[in-house]
Design an enzyme around this catalytic site. Structure first.
Site, PDB file in Angstrom:
ATOM      1  CE  LYS A 165      -4.983 -27.396  -9.947  1.00  0.00           C
ATOM      2  NZ  LYS A 165      -4.500 -28.517  -9.274  1.00  0.00           N
ATOM      3  CB  THR A 167      -7.323 -28.313  -6.168  1.00  0.00           C
ATOM      4  OG1 THR A 167      -6.210 -29.165  -6.663  1.00  0.00           O
ATOM      5  CG2 THR A 167      -6.778 -28.178  -4.397  1.00  0.00           C
ATOM      6  CG  ASP A 168      -6.911 -31.809 -12.095  1.00  0.00           C
ATOM      7  OD1 ASP A 168      -6.413 -31.700 -12.993  1.00  0.00           O
ATOM      8  OD2 ASP A 168      -7.363 -32.520 -12.909  1.00  0.00           O
ATOM      9  CG  PHE A 192       4.772  14.825   1.177  1.00  0.00           C
ATOM     10  CD1 PHE A 192       2.670  14.312   2.475  1.00  0.00           C
ATOM     11  CD2 PHE A 192       5.722  14.605   2.443  1.00  0.00           C
ATOM     12  CE1 PHE A 192       3.311  13.882   3.060  1.00  0.00           C
ATOM     13  CE2 PHE A 192       5.801  13.838   3.126  1.00  0.00           C
ATOM     14  CZ  PHE A 192       4.439  13.767   3.718  1.00  0.00           C
ATOM     15  NE  ARG A 203       4.149  14.537  -4.187  1.00  0.00           N
ATOM     16  CZ  ARG A 203       4.273  13.575  -2.686  1.00  0.00           C
ATOM     17  NH1 ARG A 203       5.447  12.947  -1.697  1.00  0.00           N
ATOM     18  NH2 ARG A 203       2.563  13.266  -2.108  1.00  0.00           N
ATOM     19  CD  GLN A 223      -0.844  10.261   3.701  1.00  0.00           C
ATOM     20  OE1 GLN A 223      -0.678  10.486   2.339  1.00  0.00           O
ATOM     21  NE2 GLN A 223       0.417  10.018   4.575  1.00  0.00           N
ATOM     22  CG  ASN A 249       4.323   7.842  -2.735  1.00  0.00           C
ATOM     23  OD1 ASN A 249       4.786   8.825  -3.833  1.00  0.00           O
ATOM     24  ND2 ASN A 249       4.943   9.100  -1.708  1.00  0.00           N
ATOM     25  CG  HIS A 283       9.129   7.488  -3.795  1.00  0.00           C
ATOM     26  ND1 HIS A 283       8.091   8.015  -2.444  1.00  0.00           N
ATOM     27  CD2 HIS A 283       9.175   6.302  -1.994  1.00  0.00           C
ATOM     28  CE1 HIS A 283       7.683   7.697  -1.398  1.00  0.00           C
ATOM     29  NE2 HIS A 283       8.138   6.517  -1.492  1.00  0.00           N
TER      30      HIS A 283
HETATM   31  O1  LIG Z   1       1.859  11.391  -0.374  1.00  0.00           O
HETATM   32  C1  LIG Z   1       2.561  11.310   0.152  1.00  0.00           C
HETATM   33  N1  LIG Z   1       2.215  11.070   2.218  1.00  0.00           N
HETATM   34  C2  LIG Z   1       3.469  10.075   2.771  1.00  0.00           C
HETATM   35  O2  LIG Z   1       2.368  10.377   3.927  1.00  0.00           O
HETATM   36  C3  LIG Z   1       4.491  10.584   2.652  1.00  0.00           C
HETATM   37  N2  LIG Z   1       5.987  10.521   3.652  1.00  0.00           N
HETATM   38  C4  LIG Z   1       6.908  10.543   2.575  1.00  0.00           C
HETATM   39  O3  LIG Z   1       8.014  10.034   2.805  1.00  0.00           O
HETATM   40  N3  LIG Z   1       6.296  11.279   1.991  1.00  0.00           N
HETATM   41  C5  LIG Z   1       5.057  10.488   1.501  1.00  0.00           C
HETATM   42  N4  LIG Z   1       4.146  11.518   0.411  1.00  0.00           N
END
Ligand SMILES: O=c1[nH]c(=O)c2[nH]c(=O)[nH]c2[nH]1
Length: 280
Positions: free
Chosen positions: A12, A57-58, A152, A169, A215, A241, A243
């Site tokens: 469930k 599952t009940d 970045f 950023r 990363q 990410n 953005h």
């Molecule tokens: O921290 C980031 N890693 C990426 O691999 C990546 N690729 C991207 O377009 N922006 C970012 N920013």
């Protein structure tokens, strides 16, 4: 030709459970979503529709509510009690996986609480095969944002690259993290304490890491959790990410020194990885 069943499980999903602790006038509130998944000797039901080995599952759902009557404790321990029960009490069932998400409510009075829609979840998964239990814990949708200390640049550029390099950023993400415990006789207090430490390590690592990429931040966060909790051998992280695009105000004769951003939606970068303790 025959068509054999491969790996399978059933259970469930989305069992919504709320428990009120009335031991004192200061009520305790727990709010969980539980998912069960059982597997075992279930060839007959798949091949011939013989359901003699099938625990409905009940009934699995009912078991979750019945077990909650006596108290929940740490979600890890509750998941383990349920997983053990499904296997130990059901001859046809050899493996149980019980996943739980806990929705946290913030207290605003003795019997009053508040919670935003959506929001961060504490998660766990207990996997029991009749002999050993593996407990995996974590968080989901823990929203984090740094307004600076994120760059970045220096990335590989090919004929399709248009992304400008940036030395300042917004870095924003919604963390999903999981980790396994290798602990001797863990109890509710161990799980609650370990979770608080892991979450705290995650937050401080995110806040005080100067990020050259998501990363690099992922590794820093995993490393900090491993340093905080010796009983954890590896941490899995999934970092979307989120953005934030600097909005072009030049068209209106205005400058924009990192003040006005357009929060992006789709598509989004997804950075995932496991950080492990290196054994010599
Ligand atoms: O921290 C980031 N890693 C990426 O691999 C990546 N690729 C991207 O377009 N922006 C970012 N920013």
């Amino acid at each position: 030709m025959t068509f054999a069943m491969g790996p399978n499980n059933y259970g469930k999903s989305g069992i919504r459970l709320v428990r009120v602790g009335r031991e004192s006038a200061r009520h305790e509130l727990r709010d969980l979503t539980v998912h069960t998944a059982l597997s075992g000797d279930l060839d007959a039901t798949h091949y011939t529709g013989d359901n003699t080995g099938v625990l409905p599952t009940d009934s699995q759902k009912n078991t979750v509510y019945a077990f909650a009557r006596g108290g929940i404790g740490a979600i890890e321990a509750f998941a383990e009690r349920l997983a053990r029960h499904f296997v130990d009490a059901t001859p046809s069932i050899t493996t149980a996986r019980v996943r739980i998400e806990e929705h946290g409510w913030t207290r605003i009075g003795d019997h009053s609480f508040t919670r935003g829609e959506g929001g961060e979840l504490r998660t766990t998964e207990a996997l029991y095969d009749g002999e050993t239990v593996r407990i995996r814990s974590g968080v989901r949708d823990l929203l984090l944002l740094n307004t600076t200390d994120s760059e970045f640049n220096g990335f590989l550029a090919d004929e399709y690259t248009t992304l400008p390099e940036t030395d300042d950023r917004i870095l924003a993400t919604a963390v999903t993290a999981t980790w396994d415990y290798q602990a001797e006789d863990p109890d509710d207090a161990f799980y609650d304490h370990a979770f608080t430490k892991a979450r705290g390590a995650l937050l401080t690592a995110f806040a005080d890491t100067y990020s050259l990429s998501l990363q690099q931040t992922l590794h820093a966060v995993g490393e900090r959790i491993l340093k905080a909790i010796p009983e954890v051998a590896e941490v899995r992280l999934s970092l979307p990410n989120r953005h934030h695009y600097l909005f072009d105000l030049g068209r209106f004769g205005l400058d924009n020194p990192g003040v006005v951003f357009q929060a992006g939606d789709l598509p989004y970068g997804l950075i995932e990885g496991t950080v492990r303790r290196e054994t010599a």
